[in-house]
Design a protein around this motif. Structure first.
Motif, mmCIF file in Angstrom:
data_model
loop_
_atom_site.group_PDB
_atom_site.id
_atom_site.type_symbol
_atom_site.label_atom_id
_atom_site.label_comp_id
_atom_site.label_asym_id
_atom_site.label_seq_id
_atom_site.Cartn_x
_atom_site.Cartn_y
_atom_site.Cartn_z
ATOM 1 N N LYS A 69 1.111 -1.367 0.006
ATOM 2 C CA LYS A 69 -0.062 0.078 0.335
ATOM 3 C C LYS A 69 1.015 1.293 -0.019
ATOM 4 O O LYS A 69 1.994 1.046 0.032
ATOM 5 C CB LYS A 69 -1.001 0.338 0.982
ATOM 6 C CG LYS A 69 -1.777 -0.726 1.673
ATOM 7 C CD LYS A 69 -3.150 -1.036 2.244
ATOM 8 C CE LYS A 69 -4.303 -2.207 2.248
ATOM 9 N NZ LYS A 69 -4.864 -1.985 3.712
ATOM 10 N N THR A 70 0.111 2.232 -0.231
ATOM 11 C CA THR A 70 0.879 3.533 -0.609
ATOM 12 C C THR A 70 0.270 4.654 0.503
ATOM 13 O O THR A 70 -0.856 4.057 0.650
ATOM 14 C CB THR A 70 1.477 4.373 -1.805
ATOM 15 O OG1 THR A 70 0.018 4.053 -2.704
ATOM 16 C CG2 THR A 70 2.510 2.991 -2.769
ATOM 17 N N ARG A 71 0.646 5.208 0.825
ATOM 18 C CA ARG A 71 0.185 7.284 1.471
ATOM 19 C C ARG A 71 0.725 8.317 0.561
ATOM 20 O O ARG A 71 2.547 8.155 0.766
ATOM 21 C CB ARG A 71 0.279 6.775 2.726
ATOM 22 C CG ARG A 71 -0.188 7.831 3.907
ATOM 23 C CD ARG A 71 -0.611 7.484 4.728
ATOM 24 N NE ARG A 71 -0.918 9.048 5.926
ATOM 25 C CZ ARG A 71 -0.714 8.743 7.125
ATOM 26 N NH1 ARG A 71 0.523 8.237 7.323
ATOM 27 N NH2 ARG A 71 -0.749 10.100 7.558
ATOM 28 N N ASP A 72 0.233 9.436 0.100
ATOM 29 C CA ASP A 72 1.020 9.871 -0.290
ATOM 30 C C ASP A 72 1.176 11.185 1.450
ATOM 31 O O ASP A 72 -0.042 11.689 2.081
ATOM 32 C CB ASP A 72 -0.295 11.437 -0.670
ATOM 33 C CG ASP A 72 -0.349 10.764 -2.614
ATOM 34 O OD1 ASP A 72 0.173 9.377 -2.224
ATOM 35 O OD2 ASP A 72 -1.327 11.145 -2.506
ATOM 36 N N PHE A 73 2.425 11.702 1.725
ATOM 37 C CA PHE A 73 2.015 12.344 2.710
ATOM 38 C C PHE A 73 3.652 13.484 2.331
ATOM 39 O O PHE A 73 3.893 14.180 1.329
ATOM 40 C CB PHE A 73 3.353 11.315 3.256
ATOM 41 C CG PHE A 73 3.006 11.842 4.991
ATOM 42 C CD1 PHE A 73 1.477 11.658 5.905
ATOM 43 C CD2 PHE A 73 4.030 11.644 5.820
ATOM 44 C CE1 PHE A 73 1.874 12.160 6.744
ATOM 45 C CE2 PHE A 73 4.225 11.515 7.266
ATOM 46 C CZ PHE A 73 2.645 11.720 7.796
ATOM 47 N N PHE A 74 4.504 14.184 3.887
ATOM 48 C CA PHE A 74 5.180 15.200 3.064
ATOM 49 C C PHE A 74 7.019 14.994 3.059
ATOM 50 O O PHE A 74 6.377 13.716 2.840
ATOM 51 C CB PHE A 74 4.416 16.566 3.609
ATOM 52 C CG PHE A 74 4.345 15.911 5.224
ATOM 53 C CD1 PHE A 74 6.029 16.228 6.074
ATOM 54 C CD2 PHE A 74 3.514 15.921 6.137
ATOM 55 C CE1 PHE A 74 6.002 15.312 7.654
ATOM 56 C CE2 PHE A 74 4.230 16.150 7.805
ATOM 57 C CZ PHE A 74 4.867 15.290 8.083
ATOM 58 N N GLN A 75 7.434 15.864 2.527
ATOM 59 C CA GLN A 75 8.604 16.014 2.251
ATOM 60 C C GLN A 75 9.292 15.909 3.550
ATOM 61 O O GLN A 75 10.001 15.139 3.930
ATOM 62 C CB GLN A 75 9.206 16.075 1.537
ATOM 63 C CG GLN A 75 10.741 14.901 1.124
ATOM 64 C CD GLN A 75 11.073 15.225 -0.542
ATOM 65 O OE1 GLN A 75 10.053 15.760 -1.160
ATOM 66 N NE2 GLN A 75 11.164 14.682 -0.666
ATOM 67 N N ILE A 76 9.364 16.810 4.213
ATOM 68 C CA ILE A 76 10.010 18.407 5.104
ATOM 69 C C ILE A 76 8.658 18.404 6.044
ATOM 70 O O ILE A 76 7.499 18.632 5.539
ATOM 71 C CB ILE A 76 11.005 19.203 4.665
ATOM 72 C CG1 ILE A 76 11.296 19.141 3.550
ATOM 73 C CG2 ILE A 76 10.720 19.601 5.906
ATOM 74 C CD1 ILE A 76 12.841 17.923 3.356
ATOM 75 N N GLY A 77 9.352 17.571 6.753
ATOM 76 C CA GLY A 77 8.359 18.449 8.785
ATOM 77 C C GLY A 77 8.748 19.183 9.597
ATOM 78 O O GLY A 77 10.274 18.862 9.968
ATOM 79 N N LEU A 78 8.275 19.940 9.852
ATOM 80 C CA LEU A 78 8.715 20.692 11.246
ATOM 81 C C LEU A 78 7.485 21.160 12.189
ATOM 82 O O LEU A 78 6.278 20.463 12.246
ATOM 83 C CB LEU A 78 8.748 22.507 10.391
ATOM 84 C CG LEU A 78 9.620 22.923 9.893
ATOM 85 C CD1 LEU A 78 9.110 24.650 9.437
ATOM 86 C CD2 LEU A 78 10.686 22.321 10.025
ATOM 87 N N SER A 79 8.262 20.206 13.236
ATOM 88 C CA SER A 79 7.650 20.172 14.771
ATOM 89 C C SER A 79 7.746 20.468 15.730
ATOM 90 O O SER A 79 9.264 20.209 16.110
ATOM 91 C CB SER A 79 7.125 18.063 14.439
ATOM 92 O OG SER A 79 6.059 18.496 15.576
ATOM 93 N N VAL A 80 7.290 21.049 16.717
ATOM 94 C CA VAL A 80 7.259 21.421 18.653
ATOM 95 C C VAL A 80 7.062 20.412 18.656
ATOM 96 O O VAL A 80 6.816 20.109 18.981
ATOM 97 C CB VAL A 80 7.282 22.026 18.537
ATOM 98 C CG1 VAL A 80 7.240 22.967 20.448
ATOM 99 C CG2 VAL A 80 7.119 23.844 18.003
ATOM 100 N N ASN A 81 7.989 19.740 20.034
ATOM 101 C CA ASN A 81 7.650 18.968 21.318
ATOM 102 C C ASN A 81 8.722 19.444 22.093
ATOM 103 O O ASN A 81 9.232 20.529 22.124
ATOM 104 C CB ASN A 81 8.672 17.471 20.801
ATOM 105 C CG ASN A 81 10.069 17.302 20.333
ATOM 106 O OD1 ASN A 81 10.848 18.136 21.081
ATOM 107 N ND2 ASN A 81 10.348 17.029 19.347
ATOM 108 N N LYS A 82 8.880 18.689 23.435
ATOM 109 C CA LYS A 82 9.342 19.052 24.219
ATOM 110 C C LYS A 82 10.057 19.488 25.034
ATOM 111 O O LYS A 82 10.524 20.543 25.560
ATOM 112 C CB LYS A 82 8.710 18.087 25.546
ATOM 113 C CG LYS A 82 7.309 17.536 25.825
ATOM 114 C CD LYS A 82 7.285 16.059 26.970
ATOM 115 C CE LYS A 82 5.653 16.605 27.309
ATOM 116 N NZ LYS A 82 5.480 15.307 28.358
ATOM 117 N N SER A 83 11.061 19.113 24.306
ATOM 118 C CA SER A 83 12.650 19.155 24.233
ATOM 119 C C SER A 83 13.057 20.482 23.311
ATOM 120 O O SER A 83 14.388 20.599 23.566
ATOM 121 C CB SER A 83 13.435 18.176 24.068
ATOM 122 O OG SER A 83 13.174 17.629 22.925
#
Length: 143
Positions: A69-83
């Motif tokens: 199976k395949t899924r379309d998704f982003f290539q680059i991601g930016l996310s905030v986390n606790k650290s």
């Protein structure tokens, strides 16, 4: 709420100084990838349960699963986390490339096969981060 409003809402909801760092990263990523597809993943599954940190996505990548199976998704991601902040670069098959190529030059960051994690933007060399993002886009050719 449209996509741009979701992205802006996510950025402004961050406490200082993460908000300033995220806005700077968002702006720089848009400069590196002008006209790319934008995404926003709120981190919730189909049942509305939070399963991950919200992520701003850029570009296009097709995830291929073991079952075919395949899924379309982003290539680059930016996310905030606790650290701090995580930058995801998806689609690079050689999981040693990012740490070997950028790990020593980027500054105070943890670099894995697909993620660059750091506490503050001032702790890293932004030009090296940009080079890693460009590499991820060039090597997969999907953006």
């Amino acid at each position: 709420m449209n996509l741009q409003e979701q992205i802006n809402g996510y950025i402004v909801s961050q406490p200082e100084p993460k908000r300033i760092d995220m806005q700077a990263l968002h702006n720089r990523t848009l400069q590196v990838l002008p006209g790319c597809k934008l995404w926003f993943d709120d981190g919730k599954n189909s049942e509305g349960k939070t399963v991950a940190n919200p992520t701003i996505g850029y570009g296009f990548h097709t995830i291929k699963y073991a079952d075919g199976k395949t899924r379309d998704f982003f290539q680059i991601g930016l996310s905030v986390n606790k650290s701090g902040i995580s930058v995801y670069i998806l689609g690079i098959e050689d999981k040693t490339y990012l740490p070997q190529t950028y790990g020593k030059e980027i500054g105070k960051a943890s670099v894995t096969g697909y993620c660059i994690r750091f506490k503050k933007l001032k702790d890293i060399n932004m030009d090296i981060l940009e080079a890693a993002i460009r590499y991820g886009v060039e090597v997969t050719g999907e953006n």
